[in-house]
Write a protein that holds these residues in place. Structure first.
Motif, PDB file in Angstrom:
ATOM      1  N   HIS A   1      51.533  97.501-105.559  1.00 20.26           N
ATOM      2  CA  HIS A   1      52.499  97.352-106.657  1.00 20.26           C
ATOM      3  C   HIS A   1      52.652  95.881-107.046  1.00 20.26           C
ATOM      4  N   MET A   2      52.732  95.003-106.056  1.00 23.65           N
ATOM      5  CA  MET A   2      52.956  93.582-106.341  1.00 23.65           C
ATOM      6  C   MET A   2      51.711  92.901-106.918  1.00 23.65           C
ATOM      7  N   GLN A   3      50.568  93.590-106.913  1.00 19.72           N
ATOM      8  CA  GLN A   3      49.342  93.050-107.499  1.00 19.72           C
ATOM      9  C   GLN A   3      49.082  93.593-108.912  1.00 19.72           C
ATOM     10  N   MET A   4      49.899  94.515-109.342  1.00 17.90           N
ATOM     11  CA  MET A   4      49.680  95.140-110.645  1.00 17.90           C
ATOM     12  C   MET A   4      50.033  94.172-111.779  1.00 17.90           C
ATOM     13  N   PRO A   5      49.394  94.323-112.953  1.00 17.53           N
ATOM     14  CA  PRO A   5      49.617  93.391-114.061  1.00 17.53           C
ATOM     15  C   PRO A   5      51.057  93.360-114.584  1.00 17.53           C
ATOM     16  N   HIS A   6      51.808  94.421-114.400  1.00 18.82           N
ATOM     17  CA  HIS A   6      53.178  94.444-114.912  1.00 18.82           C
ATOM     18  C   HIS A   6      54.171  93.746-113.979  1.00 18.82           C
ATOM     19  N   TYR A   7      53.776  93.466-112.728  1.00 20.43           N
ATOM     20  CA  TYR A   7      54.719  92.871-111.781  1.00 20.43           C
ATOM     21  C   TYR A   7      55.018  91.389-112.054  1.00 20.43           C
ATOM     22  N   PRO A   8      54.013  90.530-112.263  1.00 19.41           N
ATOM     23  CA  PRO A   8      54.327  89.112-112.515  1.00 19.41           C
ATOM     24  C   PRO A   8      55.258  88.875-113.713  1.00 19.41           C
ATOM     25  N   PRO A   9      55.099  89.587-114.842  1.00 16.70           N
ATOM     26  CA  PRO A   9      56.058  89.376-115.932  1.00 16.70           C
ATOM     27  C   PRO A   9      57.493  89.778-115.552  1.00 16.70           C
ATOM     28  N   PHE A  10      57.626  90.824-114.720  1.00 16.68           N
ATOM     29  CA  PHE A  10      58.961  91.207-114.248  1.00 16.68           C
ATOM     30  C   PHE A  10      59.553  90.083-113.406  1.00 16.68           C
ATOM     31  N   LYS A  11      58.783  89.599-112.431  1.00 18.84           N
ATOM     32  CA  LYS A  11      59.274  88.561-111.520  1.00 18.84           C
ATOM     33  C   LYS A  11      59.615  87.279-112.279  1.00 18.84           C
ATOM     34  N   ALA A  12      58.710  86.835-113.145  1.00 24.09           N
ATOM     35  CA  ALA A  12      58.938  85.604-113.903  1.00 24.09           C
ATOM     36  C   ALA A  12      60.048  85.776-114.935  1.00 24.09           C
TER      37      ALA A  12
END
Length: 104
Positions: free
Chosen positions: A71-82
């Protein structure tokens, strides 16, 4: 199957005043993308507790820890975190659980 346990993540966020709509939009997108695109994501709830308008709790259920790591490697995760970083006060409280097996 009776022997299976799931990996559960409870993440609690303190939201800065006035930032709840932006945070919820990002959280609901992350939840939707996770449920749609991650076979190992079994549930993803975005919760707000009664009586506290500045808290959001994410309740996530994964097949196992490896599915959460995926889950943390998926493309949608970094935009959520940032995207959520400037909307929250401090670091979120994140706790990990395994569903308890019923006694025999």
């Amino acid at each position: 199957m009776a022997d299976a346990t799931h990996f559960v993540v409870i993440a609690e966020f303190q939201i800065k005043p006035g930032q709840m709509p932006a945070f919820l939009a990002l959280a609901h997108n992350d939840a939707s993308e996770s449920l749609t695109n991650e076979e190992g994501c079994l549930a993803f709830d975005v919760l707000t507790p009664e009586g506290n308008e500045n808290v959001v709790v994410l309740h996530e259920v994964y097949r196992d820890r490896a599915a959460f790591e995926h889950h943390m490697q998926m493309p949608h995760y970094p935009p959520f975190k940032a995207g959520t970083a400037p909307l929250i006060d401090g670091e979120p409280s994140v706790r990990f659980f395994h569903t308890a097996r019923r006694p025999e």
